[in-house]
Scaffold this motif. Sequence first.
Motif, PDB file in Angstrom:
ATOM      1  N   SER A 131       4.372  23.905 -15.225  1.00  0.00           N
ATOM      2  CA  SER A 131       3.660  23.388 -16.399  1.00  0.00           C
ATOM      3  C   SER A 131       2.909  22.114 -16.061  1.00  0.00           C
ATOM      4  CB  SER A 131       4.649  23.122 -17.539  1.00  0.00           C
ATOM      5  OG  SER A 131       5.308  24.314 -17.901  1.00  0.00           O
ATOM      6  N   ALA A 132       3.523  21.277 -15.198  1.00  0.00           N
ATOM      7  CA  ALA A 132       2.871  20.013 -14.831  1.00  0.00           C
ATOM      8  C   ALA A 132       1.768  20.229 -13.798  1.00  0.00           C
ATOM      9  CB  ALA A 132       3.911  19.032 -14.294  1.00  0.00           C
ATOM     10  N   GLY A 133       1.925  21.243 -12.932  1.00  0.00           N
ATOM     11  CA  GLY A 133       0.965  21.434 -11.859  1.00  0.00           C
ATOM     12  C   GLY A 133      -0.243  22.263 -12.239  1.00  0.00           C
ATOM     13  N   ALA A 134      -0.126  23.033 -13.316  1.00  0.00           N
ATOM     14  CA  ALA A 134      -1.241  23.918 -13.686  1.00  0.00           C
ATOM     15  C   ALA A 134      -2.364  23.136 -14.340  1.00  0.00           C
ATOM     16  CB  ALA A 134      -0.730  25.004 -14.634  1.00  0.00           C
ATOM     17  N   ARG A 135      -3.607  23.471 -13.971  1.00  0.00           N
ATOM     18  CA  ARG A 135      -4.758  22.809 -14.589  1.00  0.00           C
ATOM     19  C   ARG A 135      -5.030  23.357 -15.980  1.00  0.00           C
ATOM     20  NH1 ARG A 135      -9.459  22.119  -9.978  1.00  0.00           N
ATOM     21  NH2 ARG A 135      -8.318  20.664  -8.619  1.00  0.00           N
ATOM     22  N   ALA A 136      -4.813  24.646 -16.149  1.00  0.00           N
ATOM     23  CA  ALA A 136      -5.048  25.270 -17.463  1.00  0.00           C
ATOM     24  C   ALA A 136      -3.704  25.716 -18.024  1.00  0.00           C
ATOM     25  CB  ALA A 136      -6.008  26.445 -17.311  1.00  0.00           C
ATOM     26  N   ARG A 137      -3.687  26.854 -18.674  1.00  0.00           N
ATOM     27  CA  ARG A 137      -2.453  27.360 -19.260  1.00  0.00           C
ATOM     28  C   ARG A 137      -1.416  27.629 -18.177  1.00  0.00           C
ATOM     29  NH1 ARG A 137      -3.062  32.944 -22.047  1.00  0.00           N
ATOM     30  NH2 ARG A 137      -5.043  31.916 -22.545  1.00  0.00           N
ATOM     31  N   ALA A 138      -0.170  27.223 -18.402  1.00  0.00           N
ATOM     32  CA  ALA A 138       0.869  27.378 -17.400  1.00  0.00           C
ATOM     33  C   ALA A 138       1.162  28.860 -17.181  1.00  0.00           C
ATOM     34  CB  ALA A 138       2.143  26.655 -17.847  1.00  0.00           C
ATOM     35  N   PRO A 139       1.324  29.294 -15.918  1.00  0.00           N
ATOM     36  CA  PRO A 139       1.569  30.712 -15.641  1.00  0.00           C
ATOM     37  C   PRO A 139       2.991  31.122 -16.018  1.00  0.00           C
ATOM     38  CG  PRO A 139       1.646  29.434 -13.616  1.00  0.00           C
ATOM     39  CD  PRO A 139       1.202  28.485 -14.686  1.00  0.00           C
ATOM     40  N   TYR A 140       3.164  32.433 -16.241  1.00  0.00           N
ATOM     41  CA  TYR A 140       4.491  32.971 -16.530  1.00  0.00           C
ATOM     42  C   TYR A 140       5.187  33.309 -15.216  1.00  0.00           C
ATOM     43  CZ  TYR A 140       2.420  37.655 -15.793  1.00  0.00           C
ATOM     44  OH  TYR A 140       1.801  38.757 -15.277  1.00  0.00           O
ATOM     45  N   VAL A 141       6.473  33.598 -15.289  1.00  0.00           N
ATOM     46  CA  VAL A 141       7.210  34.059 -14.120  1.00  0.00           C
ATOM     47  C   VAL A 141       7.779  35.433 -14.434  1.00  0.00           C
ATOM     48  CG1 VAL A 141       9.397  32.956 -14.795  1.00  0.00           C
ATOM     49  CG2 VAL A 141       8.949  33.483 -12.384  1.00  0.00           C
ATOM     50  N   SER A 142       7.617  36.339 -13.488  1.00  0.00           N
ATOM     51  CA  SER A 142       8.065  37.722 -13.656  1.00  0.00           C
ATOM     52  C   SER A 142       9.245  37.956 -12.731  1.00  0.00           C
ATOM     53  CB  SER A 142       6.913  38.681 -13.328  1.00  0.00           C
ATOM     54  OG  SER A 142       7.227  39.990 -13.686  1.00  0.00           O
ATOM     55  N   VAL A 143      10.344  38.472 -13.282  1.00  0.00           N
ATOM     56  CA  VAL A 143      11.591  38.630 -12.535  1.00  0.00           C
ATOM     57  C   VAL A 143      12.035  40.086 -12.590  1.00  0.00           C
ATOM     58  CG1 VAL A 143      13.999  37.926 -12.350  1.00  0.00           C
ATOM     59  CG2 VAL A 143      12.272  36.268 -13.060  1.00  0.00           C
ATOM     60  N   ASN A 144      12.353  40.650 -11.429  1.00  0.00           N
ATOM     61  CA  ASN A 144      12.870  42.017 -11.382  1.00  0.00           C
ATOM     62  C   ASN A 144      14.328  42.031 -11.838  1.00  0.00           C
ATOM     63  OD1 ASN A 144      10.741  43.793  -9.862  1.00  0.00           O
ATOM     64  ND2 ASN A 144      10.802  41.829  -8.779  1.00  0.00           N
ATOM     65  N   VAL A 145      14.628  42.946 -12.752  1.00  0.00           N
ATOM     66  CA  VAL A 145      15.974  43.059 -13.309  1.00  0.00           C
ATOM     67  C   VAL A 145      16.428  44.509 -13.167  1.00  0.00           C
ATOM     68  CG1 VAL A 145      17.418  42.735 -15.344  1.00  0.00           C
ATOM     69  CG2 VAL A 145      15.467  41.227 -14.962  1.00  0.00           C
ATOM     70  N   SER A 146      17.654  44.702 -12.709  1.00  0.00           N
ATOM     71  CA  SER A 146      18.164  46.068 -12.546  1.00  0.00           C
ATOM     72  C   SER A 146      18.719  46.583 -13.868  1.00  0.00           C
ATOM     73  CB  SER A 146      19.257  46.106 -11.479  1.00  0.00           C
ATOM     74  OG  SER A 146      20.463  45.574 -11.991  1.00  0.00           O
ATOM     75  N   ALA A 147      18.802  47.903 -13.979  1.00  0.00           N
ATOM     76  CA  ALA A 147      19.360  48.513 -15.186  1.00  0.00           C
ATOM     77  C   ALA A 147      20.816  48.096 -15.362  1.00  0.00           C
ATOM     78  CB  ALA A 147      19.248  50.034 -15.111  1.00  0.00           C
ATOM     79  N   GLN A 148      21.524  47.860 -14.240  1.00  0.00           N
ATOM     80  CA  GLN A 148      22.921  47.447 -14.330  1.00  0.00           C
ATOM     81  C   GLN A 148      23.056  46.090 -15.020  1.00  0.00           C
ATOM     82  OE1 GLN A 148      26.426  46.455 -11.123  1.00  0.00           O
ATOM     83  NE2 GLN A 148      25.146  48.231 -10.725  1.00  0.00           N
ATOM     84  N   GLN A 149      22.091  45.189 -14.777  1.00  0.00           N
ATOM     85  CA  GLN A 149      22.116  43.901 -15.479  1.00  0.00           C
ATOM     86  C   GLN A 149      21.908  44.089 -16.976  1.00  0.00           C
ATOM     87  OE1 GLN A 149      19.288  42.164 -12.288  1.00  0.00           O
ATOM     88  NE2 GLN A 149      20.058  40.388 -13.399  1.00  0.00           N
TER      89      GLN A 149
END
Length: 692
Positions: free
Chosen positions: A508-526
Amino acid sequence: MRQQPPSPPGRADACRVLRDAAVDLVVASSAGEVVAALDRAVTRLMPPGWAHELCLKLIEDPDPADGDLSGRDPGGKLLPIEVDTAVGRAGILLVDPVTAGDVHLRPDLEALSVQAALAMDRIRLTAEVDRHRRFREIETLMEQTRDVVLIVDADSCIRYASPSARHVFGTSALRHVRLLDFVAASQRPAAAFLLRHVQAGSGESRADWTIQALDGRTPVVEVTCRELRPGDAARDVALTLHDVTAQRRLEHDLTDRMFHDALTGLPNRVLFAERTEHAVAAGTGPVAVVLIDLDDFGSVNDSFGHAVGDEVLHQLSVRLRDIIGDQGLAARYSGDEFAALITDADTAADVEHTAIQLCRALAVPMRTSGGAVVVCEASIGVATTRNARSAHELLRNANLALRAAKSAGAGQWRRYEPSMTDRTRQSELRAALGRAVGEDTLFLEYQPIVALGTGRTVGFEALLRWQHPAHGRLLPGEFIDLAEESGLIVPIGEWVLASAMRAACRWSAGARARAPYVSVNVSAQQFRSDDFVDTVTRLLAETGLPAQRIVLEITESQLLRDDDKVWHALELLRARGARVAIDDFGTGYSALGYLRQIPLDIVKLDRVFVRGLGTSRRQRDLVEGIVTLTRALNLDIVAEGIETEHQRQASAATGCRYGQGYLFSTPLPEAQTLRWLADGRGSPRAAPVTAP
């Protein structure tokens, strides 16, 4: 002694009052305004201070909007003022007995009563004309829309059909016709159940019906049903029918393309994996998988050209299909690799006999249409469910047997033996993985996801890595299965989520424009773990990351197993603001129609589609169709595996708005993501980046 009313006003004044009343009654637009005009006239006709009562005698109930002004005479104390005419008695004014008994007022009251009757007739006629006009306007609007509106009664008979019904049913003259008679016979029981379900007050329901139109067509319609008037004893149902014939045909065509090889017409790897999983799960008998790899097929393309190579592949597919016959499924597994699924072999010897037949048949020289003679031997690996408990294990064993056959030389086959599996290494990895989180040997890298049109970085995908003390840097494919088998995926997954969220907060502090999202792989077991939703919610609160900046990725094959617990968890997390992506789309075994039902925000198009965009028109058509469907469902689509500028341009041309791949960046350590954002980077590179 009864009180007598004082003398009324003079005749001239009375005429003036009647003229004014006539004007008021001409412009009156409701029963209330008629009563008000009469009340003003009678008040002026009577001496000052003299009380009176009046109302109208109406056949219908008064309009609630008019209040009580036109109302009834609940006590029956008012008397009618009527006039004998050639067609009967006329007049609708009711007044109190004293006023009615005044002989001087009687002629004026009779005139007012008749005028009031004429005014009410005009008002009723005007209202009827307005209702008819509004109905015609609605009919005109319905004529302009292709959607069909029906009202059916408790017996499923049509009471109303909009004019557009002719586009679906071949006619709009459907009144008193039974709706279910138009539904395809195979769907009638389900359609009847749906109507009863809605009539029972269960709310709105949807379904697809095939209609048998009078002109012979069989359009497919998406039906929305709801009660016309909830709680009404009539139990009428309102239906909206939307013609989705073209859309369903497109979905079917795209699905067929996704599941079959364009060159040979054989099922592809996706469909083969699905059929293998179903066969193993059925448990009705032994199942065998035969993997076939053409030996040195690259030299055929190099020596004779790709056109001859394609013809050879087609001839080989015919031979394979002839040998497998009805006892199994033949498929093109990859470029020069075929596969067979055998489900009704009586013994292992029968399967091995099939492998021997294949070796001999595929080694027979082939003459192409151009006169070239090509000899193409094959290596074959065989595995059965005797040594496998799942489809994944069966395919893995067949692949190990294929490797052994290729090691033995061209034109050889091998059956799977348990010794082919490196059990020792698997055990070592499983034990070390249990210590990995505590020993800080797990770490994350982040690959940018960019807008193809502008190059702006919109997000990062968090990718798990393991720095193994003996084997070095390991990618997820080398240890995730072990984590799931051992149950370690849950604590590892929580660590990944927490680490990724903390990194996203720093962006959020490093982005010049809108802060990017983070995408996380999640297993069906989780997702199936009882506290997963609470864990994600807690981590969002602890890190302070807004929920909309976390995207949870789940692979297509895991998502589309109708696991209610997984789907429920997805719905809860989306309701709390998180987003959901389906990863590696096109490598699972779903029909495209499933996208309408899944709680989903983003579709990540598998890299296999991207690679074919520049060389296959069929592949481009398929991707464009997928993009069209995802847009109709308000889903974002990300093209994965973009490695060249041409692939970026081709992906953008199909309508993909976002992309990810080595063209833009290799996966970055967290510290480099901050520099990436601070530099405003995210535009594509001039040349592809080689994977490390």
